[in-house]
Scaffold this motif. Structure first.
Motif, PDB file in Angstrom:
ATOM      1  N   LEU A  39      45.747  39.123  45.752  1.00  0.00           N
ATOM      2  CA  LEU A  39      46.640  39.921  44.923  1.00  0.00           C
ATOM      3  C   LEU A  39      46.862  41.290  45.536  1.00  0.00           C
ATOM      4  O   LEU A  39      45.973  41.863  46.174  1.00  0.00           O
ATOM      5  N   SER A  40      48.053  41.809  45.320  1.00  0.00           N
ATOM      6  CA  SER A  40      48.401  43.143  45.799  1.00  0.00           C
ATOM      7  C   SER A  40      49.407  43.750  44.829  1.00  0.00           C
ATOM      8  O   SER A  40      49.832  43.106  43.861  1.00  0.00           O
ATOM      9  N   ALA A  41      49.790  44.988  45.072  1.00  0.00           N
ATOM     10  CA  ALA A  41      50.762  45.672  44.223  1.00  0.00           C
ATOM     11  C   ALA A  41      52.100  45.757  44.939  1.00  0.00           C
ATOM     12  O   ALA A  41      52.160  46.050  46.131  1.00  0.00           O
ATOM     13  N   ARG A  42      53.159  45.471  44.181  1.00  0.00           N
ATOM     14  CA  ARG A  42      54.512  45.670  44.672  1.00  0.00           C
ATOM     15  C   ARG A  42      55.266  46.430  43.597  1.00  0.00           C
ATOM     16  O   ARG A  42      55.691  45.869  42.603  1.00  0.00           O
ATOM     17  N   GLY A  43      55.386  47.742  43.799  1.00  0.00           N
ATOM     18  CA  GLY A  43      55.960  48.574  42.758  1.00  0.00           C
ATOM     19  C   GLY A  43      55.127  48.455  41.494  1.00  0.00           C
ATOM     20  O   GLY A  43      53.901  48.537  41.535  1.00  0.00           O
ATOM     21  N   ASN A  48      51.035  37.854  43.985  1.00  0.00           N
ATOM     22  CA  ASN A  48      50.153  37.074  44.840  1.00  0.00           C
ATOM     23  C   ASN A  48      50.664  37.094  46.274  1.00  0.00           C
ATOM     24  O   ASN A  48      51.642  37.785  46.598  1.00  0.00           O
ATOM     25  N   ALA A  49      50.021  36.318  47.153  1.00  0.00           N
ATOM     26  CA  ALA A  49      50.364  36.354  48.578  1.00  0.00           C
ATOM     27  C   ALA A  49      51.777  35.862  48.844  1.00  0.00           C
ATOM     28  O   ALA A  49      52.376  36.188  49.884  1.00  0.00           O
ATOM     29  N   VAL A  55      50.447  38.084  36.021  1.00  0.00           N
ATOM     30  CA  VAL A  55      50.009  38.866  34.870  1.00  0.00           C
ATOM     31  C   VAL A  55      48.608  38.393  34.496  1.00  0.00           C
ATOM     32  O   VAL A  55      48.421  37.236  34.109  1.00  0.00           O
ATOM     33  N   LEU A  56      47.643  39.268  34.642  1.00  0.00           N
ATOM     34  CA  LEU A  56      46.241  38.911  34.404  1.00  0.00           C
ATOM     35  C   LEU A  56      45.919  39.042  32.923  1.00  0.00           C
ATOM     36  O   LEU A  56      45.993  40.130  32.350  1.00  0.00           O
ATOM     37  N   ARG A 255      39.100  35.888  45.721  1.00  0.00           N
ATOM     38  CA  ARG A 255      38.739  35.579  44.335  1.00  0.00           C
ATOM     39  C   ARG A 255      38.700  36.823  43.469  1.00  0.00           C
ATOM     40  O   ARG A 255      38.816  36.747  42.244  1.00  0.00           O
ATOM     41  N   ILE A 256      38.527  37.971  44.089  1.00  0.00           N
ATOM     42  CA  ILE A 256      38.441  39.235  43.368  1.00  0.00           C
ATOM     43  C   ILE A 256      39.845  39.817  43.219  1.00  0.00           C
ATOM     44  O   ILE A 256      40.549  40.027  44.208  1.00  0.00           O
ATOM     45  N   ALA A 257      40.244  40.076  41.980  1.00  0.00           N
ATOM     46  CA  ALA A 257      41.559  40.661  41.724  1.00  0.00           C
ATOM     47  C   ALA A 257      41.539  42.162  41.966  1.00  0.00           C
ATOM     48  O   ALA A 257      42.448  42.706  42.609  1.00  0.00           O
ATOM     49  N   MET A 258      40.515  42.836  41.427  1.00  0.00           N
ATOM     50  CA  MET A 258      40.475  44.301  41.460  1.00  0.00           C
ATOM     51  C   MET A 258      39.037  44.783  41.460  1.00  0.00           C
ATOM     52  O   MET A 258      38.139  44.090  40.980  1.00  0.00           O
ATOM     53  N   TYR A 259      38.863  45.987  41.957  1.00  0.00           N
ATOM     54  CA  TYR A 259      37.632  46.745  41.764  1.00  0.00           C
ATOM     55  C   TYR A 259      37.907  47.788  40.678  1.00  0.00           C
ATOM     56  O   TYR A 259      38.788  48.641  40.840  1.00  0.00           O
ATOM     57  N   ASP A 260      37.165  47.727  39.585  1.00  0.00           N
ATOM     58  CA  ASP A 260      37.246  48.736  38.525  1.00  0.00           C
ATOM     59  C   ASP A 260      36.177  49.771  38.844  1.00  0.00           C
ATOM     60  O   ASP A 260      34.989  49.575  38.570  1.00  0.00           O
TER      61      ASP A 260
END
Length: 623
Positions: A39-43, A48-49, A55-56, A255-260
């Motif tokens: 996962l990454s950010a686009r605007g 996804n790739a 939407v999580l 497998r990891i979406a984000m680091y909080d």
């Protein structure tokens, strides 16, 4: 090999071994990890790739790798540190460690994660305590300090010990840390179910605020204030080091979406000796972001504002002094606030209201996510998630499990006291997935459309309907209750005044009527009503009965409707006469599936059940 066994005078060898362990950790991925799409950010979107929006929507597994007192119904103990203090008064330290090992092994397992996936969620947020990334030997130093909670000398000694380990490179590096084992287990379980994981540092070194239940800290706000003998903000140094090590290990893990990075910083303000505009938090986030990115880790980084994760003055992308501004996600934690789409906070950087949250996303062109929401009634849940879903904003329900509570997805049976051997054994047993019950009404509110309604129980007439088994669905559709959602954090009144069985605004309480199911509906007001979906296989005349009690001074009156047509009525005599079976006359019921509505005209009664019997058979039985 335990890297902490090396002496501080041999840092070169330790550093080489640590680097090798980190490199191997970053390369060794399971097949399921490789199948997940990074996962990454686009605007303002998470993608996804393949560039497809994601939407999580997920569930927090709080109370597991950090115990919060209210989750376990140990409220008088206030936080995990005080729970441990209590345990250490009744059992040796090694037995406390063994209890926690068993607790971590059973409170959340593969079965729990499988359950989450089957409900249609696509992610899990994993709150954890930093002390799980200490070796068990290192954790003994923390245990020694918590056994002397008011001693500044004991706390200073612990801080200096941490400083020495930090300088020697002996922190967060051992390959068999309890925290790493827990993360790896969850990653495996989640990937097998195509669930993403959010790593959440829920209790940071030193404590990120003043609330010990969240921070499990020794002193308020020590993450921002505590300095070691060298004058360093040592807890911040430790937090940076921890995320560096996690990034080294997991930087290639899809497998990891984000680091909080830090959960719910709060009460960073002038009254507590800090800046009034988040300067400390801004500087710290800048340092953390740069540290993670220096490991060539491109994971999404979730930021949490001051004020329990919601206020972002000086934390917007233009204010952060970081080299790489990509991959930032902004968080809100939504509790006890309005869900009205028009509700607006005048501070555009305060984003727990949905309108502010969406406006912040659009203004800064960054993804936003509600990392925690819940702890309210089903009506509030449904309104909240439907507002967020309409805005394509992801969310994560708090929480998966609670002891004897209706707001979580799973209800853990009561177990007694955690300070007794019998209570601990019962807790370990009761918390296992197989021994929990599903709060079907809370789950229904989170996952079904706004107009959904379905039976809570199978009701075929003739037969008996339990009063508390009214239909699943939103307020105004399945029931009407005048106080059905808490939208002001200062309002402490429970939405369910009976605090039992269901999590709607309907006031359900435990009762002792022998013919009931143990729960009744009380605390009623005029105009409130309950709906029941019923099936009548054969048309006919039916005798109506209501089981109720009335401790008031005036009669209670109720009427019964079938598909909005009058069916019968009941008058419940006052004066505390005990449980009464009240006749409501005889009514003709057509065959088919219908909606019964029980309407309160004059309050005062506690309702146990409704009964429908064949009128002809009832008359013959009475002869």
């Amino acid at each position: 090999m335990n890297l902490t066994s090396f002496s501080p005078c041999r840092p070169g060898r330790l550093a080489r071994l640590t680097a090798l362990a980190g490199a191997l950790g970053g390369l060794i991925l399971t097949a399921s990890a490789q199948q997940m799409s990074r996962l990454s950010a686009r605007g303002p979107q998470i993608v996804n790739a393949e560039g497809q929006p994601v939407v999580l929507r997920g569930v927090n597994v709080g109370g597991w790798l950090l115990q919060e007192s209210y989750i376990l119904k140990t409220d008088t103990l206030d936080c995990q540190r005080r729970i441990q203090q209590g345990l250490l008064r009744v059992m040796p330290e090694q037995d406390v460690e063994e209890f926690y090992r068993q607790y971590r092994a059973g409170f959340v397992t593969r079965a729990d994660i499988d359950f989450i996936a089957k409900q249609g969620f696509n992610c899990v947020r994993l709150p954890f305590h930093y002390d799980l990334f200490l070796t068990r030997e290192q954790r003994r130093a923390r245990t020694k300090a918590l056994q002397n909670p008011k001693s500044d000398v004991a706390l200073t000694e612990y801080v200096q010990t941490l400083s020495q380990w930090y300088d020697a490179g002996q922190l967060f590096t051992a390959p068999d840390l309890d925290g790493i084992q827990a993360i790896d287990n969850v990653l495996g379980w989640c990937a097998a179910n195509n669930l993403y994981v959010v790593l959440d540092l829920h209790a940071a070194p030193g404590g990120q605020g003043t609330d010990p239940n969240i921070n499990d800290n020794f002193r308020p706000l020590d993450l921002w204030k505590r300095r070691d003998a060298k004058g360093r903000l040592i807890y911040q140094d430790l937090t940076v080091r921890l995320w560096e090590q996690l990034a080294k290990r997991y930087k290639n893990d899809a497998r990891i979406a984000m680091y909080d990075l830090v959960n719910e910083p709060h009460n960073l303000n002038a009254a507590n000796g800090l800046s009034p505009d988040n300067q400390e938090l801004s500087a710290f986030y800048s340092r953390l972001i740069d540290a993670v990115r220096a490991q060539n880790d491109g994971h999404l980084l979730l930021l949490e504002g001051n004020g329990y994760g919601n206020e972002y003055t000086n934390l917007t992308p233009d204010k952060l002094k970081i080299r790489d501004k990509t991959g930032l996600v902004y968080n809100a934690h939504r509790y006890w606030c309005p869900n009205d789409a028009a509700a607006r906070d005048p501070n555009p950087n305060q984003i727990n209201l949905v309108r502010n949250l969406a406006a912040f996303r659009d203004r800064w062109q960054v993804p936003v996510w509600v990392g925690e929401t819940g702890e309210n009634s089903n009506e509030w849940f449904a309104a909240a998630v439907q507002q967020l879903n309409a805005q394509n904003i992801g969310w994560c329900h708090w929480n998966l499990k609670r002891v004897d509570a209706g707001s979580s997805l799973l209800r853990v049976p009561p177990y007694g006291s955690i300070l007794t051997a019998a209570g601990r054994a019962a807790l370990l047993r009761n918390a296992q997935f197989a021994n929990c019950s599903v709060n079907r009404d809370a789950l229904f509110a989170l996952t079904r459309p706004a107009d959904a309604r379905q039976p809570f129980a199978a009701n075929t007439l003739p037969g008996t309907l339990m009063a508390a088994d009214y239909d699943l669905g939103r307020e105004g559709l399945a029931y009407h209750d005048t106080y059905n959602a808490r939208i002001d954090y200062r309002e402490l009144k429970p939405t369910n005044s009976g605090q039992a069985y269901r999590n709607d605004g309907v006031d359900v309480q435990a009762i002792t009527d022998a013919g009931g199911n143990g729960f009744g509906v009380g605390h009623t007001e005029a105009g409130e009503w309950l709906s029941y979906t019923v099936t009548v296989p054969k048309a006919g005349s039916y005798a109506l009965q209501l089981r109720a009690t009335n401790a008031g001074a005036a009669p209670a009156r109720l009427r019964l409707q079938l598909n909005d047509a009058a069916l019968g009525s009941f008058s419940v005599a006052p004066g505390g006469a005990g449980w009464q079976t009240i006749d409501g006359g005889t009514a003709r019921l057509p065959a088919g599936t219908h909606t019964l509505r029980l309407v309160v005209e004059q309050p005062g009664a506690v309702l146990s059940w409704l009964r429908f019997t064949d009128a002809k058979a009832a008359a013959q039985g009475g002869q």
